[in-house]
Design an enzyme around this catalytic site. Structure first.
Site, PDB file in Angstrom:
ATOM      1  N   GLU A 104      92.791  12.383 104.992  1.00 17.85           N
ATOM      2  CA  GLU A 104      92.152  12.516 105.857  1.00 17.85           C
ATOM      3  C   GLU A 104      90.848  12.581 105.528  1.00 17.85           C
ATOM      4  O   GLU A 104      90.087  11.920 106.413  1.00 17.85           O
ATOM      5  CB  GLU A 104      92.213  14.237 106.515  1.00 17.85           C
ATOM      6  CG  GLU A 104      93.132  14.644 106.497  1.00 17.85           C
ATOM      7  CD  GLU A 104      93.795  15.887 106.891  1.00 17.85           C
ATOM      8  OE1 GLU A 104      93.443  17.140 106.243  1.00 17.85           O
ATOM      9  OE2 GLU A 104      93.692  16.666 108.260  1.00 17.85           O
ATOM     10  N   GLU A 124     101.206  17.962 104.426  1.00 20.25           N
ATOM     11  CA  GLU A 124     101.399  19.563 104.923  1.00 20.25           C
ATOM     12  C   GLU A 124     101.895  20.474 105.699  1.00 20.25           C
ATOM     13  O   GLU A 124     102.523  21.415 105.297  1.00 20.25           O
ATOM     14  CB  GLU A 124     100.097  19.271 106.074  1.00 20.25           C
ATOM     15  CG  GLU A 124      98.595  19.389 105.217  1.00 20.25           C
ATOM     16  CD  GLU A 124      98.477  17.793 105.350  1.00 20.25           C
ATOM     17  OE1 GLU A 124      98.841  16.805 105.238  1.00 20.25           O
ATOM     18  OE2 GLU A 124      96.863  17.693 105.374  1.00 20.25           O
TER      19      GLU A 124
END
Ligand code: NAI
Length: 689
Positions: A104, A124
């Site tokens: 990210e 995730e």
């Protein structure tokens, strides 16, 4: 040394993250990045910025030590926004792994380059989460919604070449990263082009049904997993809302999932798996070198085990009683490989190379130089003892000798050897080339270095090794018998096979116990039970199983078992004959049939597992309750998002589970429901370990 530092080099502000061992994105890293981006923008000597990491990897994810604690500022989304908002262009130079928050951050940068061999991903979902720092919003803007869905819902990383093909990285580097990255950075435009700030990019329009199609497919493949569906919602938001609204939605979902029962369970099993492969007190002990392996027996298990090793580049010698048996074994390997090639799981070249690594023999003399042997011959102590004696006569003195036995006493087998300390159980699960679990059975004589070597080797094979002490059925099968016992008794008390199977399937098990029995062959456990005395198990619970086998209803392979299989394999259909048999056995054994609820089925089967699990921990057969969970999630189709049977008890409250077990002891007798001190203590503490 500060976690983040900055140096100016040839007009480039080089920001280096150095937070060993994996550059986890701790509070110090987040704050350091904020400060460094501000400082680089303020420094007149620099026109461009390079973000790079020291050590063996780029940022590989969140700092796990911050899990479950109140969040510390700055939040990661703000850090990513600060990087993206930088006036001066920022290049991320990736090596090792850019995972989760690491990727990210890289998506917040204006350019990404990656060293060959590095891996990029958003895992995730595997922890019951959605990426929470803009990953679900920026990735679809960069690589398109469908590819983003693939990466985010699977959690699987892609390698640098694939990342370049997807447009996720701008260039793949092969040499010395820092030097090459510096040169690259100097070539990018000094002013950031608008489309390089991903948040301001439009998302390509997608076909109307894309998201619903994904929801349907994933509802089947990853049944009941909330985070998968949430990931789809988040990517849909990227395609339908403004960046800011989508990012807010993503953050809300991330925060809601973070405390969810499923996320807690998935994190539990994630850490449990990492813990399982460790042997206490052996830090620094040197492992024994294992390069070549022999497998004895080319049946169902031996062929799968040979494939598991050969797939990872080991030279394998497969030994059998006859050339015919070897030919059958190799045929099996070839046909399994052909299927994998057909399904795109491996290339034809890989398949060929793998087969070429397996050589066959009927002569023990060919095993003189192997480092390790895995025996997978018939489940008979006499036969196995003979094989081990032959191995002892020809192999190197320090060879590791492993047996794939399911139930036999490994202490007895080891005791027949001159070097019992080199003997270990390696209980693979079928199909052994696919199933991840291997129970590593530690005998009374076991050399801990042998144990550590075997566990390390399993990691290389991509398996999950769990250490078990010696007992009938080790951890998994011993507990499974309690589970089957409750399922069998529930039939006699009034349930049907279909009801039991449906209830446990809906709970989340991959298959119900009677469908499993039919698939693996009811005769297998029948033969195993014949070696037990009636004191060792509840004969009533398996009477129907035995009668089925004795009337040649052994399961799918005979066209009938608990269900009838018309037209070969596939889902079985209910059979009135079986229901009549159940009723007559129930009558014979004095059971009064009653209505059974699905809730009772789930609770009794699960608490049967939990109670036996607690005894297994108490006896030291399992090192911890979390090891048991690893066994059940990886070998028995227990839903990963429920964390395993011991975690299931913890989630319901171990005191609550213990009280229910005590009430079963009252109603059903304490022969199988006696409570261990481990259970009672855990009930007071609220946790197992
Ligand atoms: P299998 O019957 O398919 O294969 C056994 C093979 O061993 C046969 O090909 C036979 O010719 C060969 N063999 C027998 N005696 C031999 C000897 N003295 N020297 C060389 N080869 C010999 O049996 P399977 O299912 O592969 O089981 C093997 C072992 O694995 C057993 O101990 C079993 O309990 C265990 N196991 C089986 C599992 C399963 O799902 N089938 C799962 C986990 C363990």
């Amino acid at each position: 040394m500060a976690a983040v530092s900055m140096q100016i080099s040839d007009g480039v502000a080089v920001i280096t993250v150095d937070n060993p061992p994996v550059n986890a994105i701790s509070q110090a890293v987040r704050q350091g990045l904020m400060d460094a981006i501000a400082a680089a923008n303020a420094d007149e000597r620099a026109r461009r910025i390079l973000l790079i990491c020291a050590g063996r990897t780029f940022m590989a994810g969140a700092d796990v030590s911050e899990f479950g604690k109140p969040p510390l500022k700055p939040d990661l989304p703000d850090v990513v926004a600060a990087i993206e908002g930088s006036e001066k262009p920022v290049v991320a130079a990736i090596h090792g792994q850019a995972l989760g928050g690491g990727l990210e951050i890289a998506l917040g940068c204006h350019y990404r380059i990656a060293l060959q061999g590095s891996r990029l991903g958003l895992p995730e979902v595997n922890l019951g989460l959605v990426p929470g720092a803009g990953g679900t919003q920026r990735l679809p803007r960069l690589i398109g919604a469908e590819k983003a869905l693939e990466m985010i819902t699977s959690g699987k990383p892609v390698n640098a070449d694939k990342a370049a093909a997807l447009g996720l990285v701008d260039q793949v580097m092969a040499g010395e990263l820092q030097a090459e990255a510096l040169v690259y950075t100097q070539t990018v435009a000094a002013t950031v082009p608008a489309e390089r700030r991903l948040s301001s990019r439009p998302v390509k329009t997608v076909s109307g049904s894309l998201f619903d199609d994904w929801r349907k497919v994933k509802a089947k493949r990853q049944r009941g997993v909330q985070s998968v569906q949430a990931c789809i919602d988040a990517v849909e938001a990227a395609c339908t809302l403004s960046f800011e609204a989508g990012r807010q939605k993503e953050r809300e979902m991330f925060l809601a999932l973070r405390g969810s029962a499923q996320s807690v369970a998935l994190q539990h099993i994630f850490f449990a798996e990492r813990q399982a492969g460790k042997v206490a007190g052996l830090n620094g002990a040197e492992l024994m070198p294992v390069q070549s392996v022999a497998v004895i027996g080319a049946g169902t298990m031996g062929t799968g085990i040979a494939m598991a090793f050969a797939q990872k580049g080991f030279d394998v010698t497969l030994l059998e009683l006859s050339a015919e048996a070897l030919a059958r074994g190799m045929e099996r390997i070839c046909s399994l490989n052909a299927k994998s090639v057909q399904r795109g799981r491996m290339s034809a070249d890989q398949s060929e190379a793998m087969q070429a690594r397996i050589r066959t023999t009927t002569d023990y003399a060919d095993l003189a130089d192997v480092d390790m042997v895995v025996e997978a011959v018939f489940e008979d102590l006499g036969v196995k003892t003979k094989v081990f004696a032959q191995l002892q006569a020809v192999c190197k003195p320090d060879v590791i000798l492993a047996s794939n036995t399911s139930y036999l006493d490994m202490n007895k087998l080891a005791a027949t050897m001159e070097r019992p300390e080199n003997v270990v159980g390696m209980h693979f699960f079928s199909p052994a080339n696919i199933m991840k679990l291997v129970e590593v059975v530690k005998t009374d004589y076991c050399n801990p270095v042998v144990l550590k070597t075997v566990l390390g080797l399993l990691k290389t094979l991509g398996k999950v090794g769990v250490v078990s002490g010696v007992c009938h059925g080790f951890i998994g099968n011993r507990m499974y018998q309690s589970y089957q016992r409750e399922a069998g008794l529930l039939l006699l008390e009034g349930a049907t096979p279909a009801q039991v199977d449906r209830a446990l399937y809906q709970f989340g098990m991959a298959m119900g116990p009677f469908a499993v029995a039919d698939m693996s062959g009811i005769d297998i456990s029948y033969m195993m039970r014949k070696a037990l005395t009636p004191e060792q198990y509840d004969t009533r619970a398996f009477t129907v199983h035995d009668r089925l086998v004795e009337s040649d209803r052994k399961g799918q392979k005979t066209g009938a078992g608990f269900y009838r299989y018309e037209g070969g394999e596939g889902a079985g259909v209910n059979d009135p004959e079986v229901l009549a048999l159940i009723e007559s056995v129930a009558d014979e054994l004095g059971f009064e049939r009653r209505e059974i609820s699905d809730a009772e089925i789930i609770e009794r089967c699960m608490l049967g597992l939990v109670n036996e699990g607690a005894h297994i921990v108490e006896e030291g057969i399992a090192g911890s309750a979390s090891d048991i969970d690893v066994v059940y999630v990886n070998g028995y189709g227990f839903p990963r998002h429920l964390g395993g049977p011991m975690h299931y008890a913890k989630a319901m409250g171990i005191d609550n589970a213990a009280a229910k077990i005590a009430s079963y002891a009252e109603v059903l007798g304490d022969r199988w429901w006696s409570q261990s001190d481990t259970l009672n203590q855990a009930a007071v503490q609220g946790h197992w370990d």
